[in-house]
Design a protein around this motif. Structure first.
Motif, PDB file in Angstrom:
ATOM      1  N   ALA A  49      -5.866 -59.193  71.226  1.00 37.37           N
ATOM      2  CA  ALA A  49      -6.750 -59.445  72.375  1.00 37.37           C
ATOM      3  C   ALA A  49      -7.644 -58.241  72.673  1.00 37.37           C
ATOM      4  O   ALA A  49      -7.695 -57.750  73.787  1.00 37.37           O
ATOM      5  N   ARG A  50      -8.310 -57.748  71.666  1.00 35.41           N
ATOM      6  CA  ARG A  50      -9.258 -56.633  71.760  1.00 35.41           C
ATOM      7  C   ARG A  50      -8.623 -55.288  72.082  1.00 35.41           C
ATOM      8  O   ARG A  50      -9.312 -54.330  72.374  1.00 35.41           O
ATOM      9  N   GLU A  51      -7.300 -55.206  72.049  1.00 30.15           N
ATOM     10  CA  GLU A  51      -6.630 -53.922  72.235  1.00 30.15           C
ATOM     11  C   GLU A  51      -6.087 -53.464  70.885  1.00 30.15           C
ATOM     12  O   GLU A  51      -5.352 -54.192  70.225  1.00 30.15           O
ATOM     13  N   THR A  52      -6.483 -52.271  70.477  1.00 24.99           N
ATOM     14  CA  THR A  52      -6.030 -51.699  69.216  1.00 24.99           C
ATOM     15  C   THR A  52      -5.241 -50.447  69.540  1.00 24.99           C
ATOM     16  O   THR A  52      -5.684 -49.616  70.331  1.00 24.99           O
ATOM     17  N   ILE A  53      -4.079 -50.330  68.929  1.00 26.42           N
ATOM     18  CA  ILE A  53      -3.165 -49.242  69.269  1.00 26.42           C
ATOM     19  C   ILE A  53      -2.401 -48.831  68.020  1.00 26.42           C
ATOM     20  O   ILE A  53      -2.295 -49.599  67.065  1.00 26.42           O
TER      21      ILE A  53
END
Length: 180
Positions: free
Chosen positions: A46-50
């Motif tokens: 959901a558009r979060e990259t970690i």
């Protein structure tokens, strides 16, 4: 938790040891004696990259080709791996110490500004210039107290056989030296 749709999510129940365990400092010193490849595990959801640096990763099996990685249960990465149902892993090469430090949280929050990044077809990050990179579909996980073990089937991989791995041993980076 994920919905019950056949996805294997299990909690490992550990029994109390019959004898007192070693002190935490002794445990850390002992495990620091184990040489390990430095890897970065990442995911996108959901558009979060970690991502974060790990040394607890290993080959799980050949059928299906799979790996196992250990992530702190309190890390946001653990939640995102479960939600995205996948992760990527890059085995760092000699000379990529800054990337290892960045993803260990030693250089601030802009982790993806270190190294050159692309994307796998899954959308997971792909680090360029690593010894090997893997894109994995999550096939199971086990909670083990402070960590979650994630099993991933390797769906894409690239290797750079000319590169040597970055090693972590006794609390510092090391390199391999071939003795001929």
């Amino acid at each position: 938790m994920l919905p019950d749709d056949g996805f294997a999510l299990t909690e490992m129940r550990l029994r109390e040891p019959a004898h007192p365990p070693v002190r935490l400092a002794e445990f850390r010193e002992t495990m620091g004696s184990m040489a390990a490849t430095v890897s970065v595990v990442t995911t996108t959801h959901a558009r979060e990259t970690i991502g974060r640096t790990v040394t607890a990763a290993l080959s799980l099996g050949a059928t299906p080709p799979s790996v196992l990685v250990s992530i702190d249960i309190t890390a946001r990465l653990a939640d995102l791996i479960l939600m995205s149902r996948g992760f990527s892993m890059a085995m760092l090469a000699q000379g990529q110490e800054l990337i290892g430090d960045a993803f260990a949280g030693k250089l601030g929050d802009d982790r993806f500004t270190y190294g050159e990044w692309g994307s796998w077809p899954s959308g997971n990050p792909m680090l360029m210039g690593a010894v090997a990179t893997l894109d994995c579909e999550l096939i199971g996980s086990i909670e083990t107290g402070t960590h979650v073990l994630f099993a991933g089937a390797i769906v894409h991989s690239e290797i750079s056989p000319q590169l040597e791995p970055l090693i972590w041993h006794r609390h510092r980076y090391r390199t391999l030296t071939d003795q001929v």
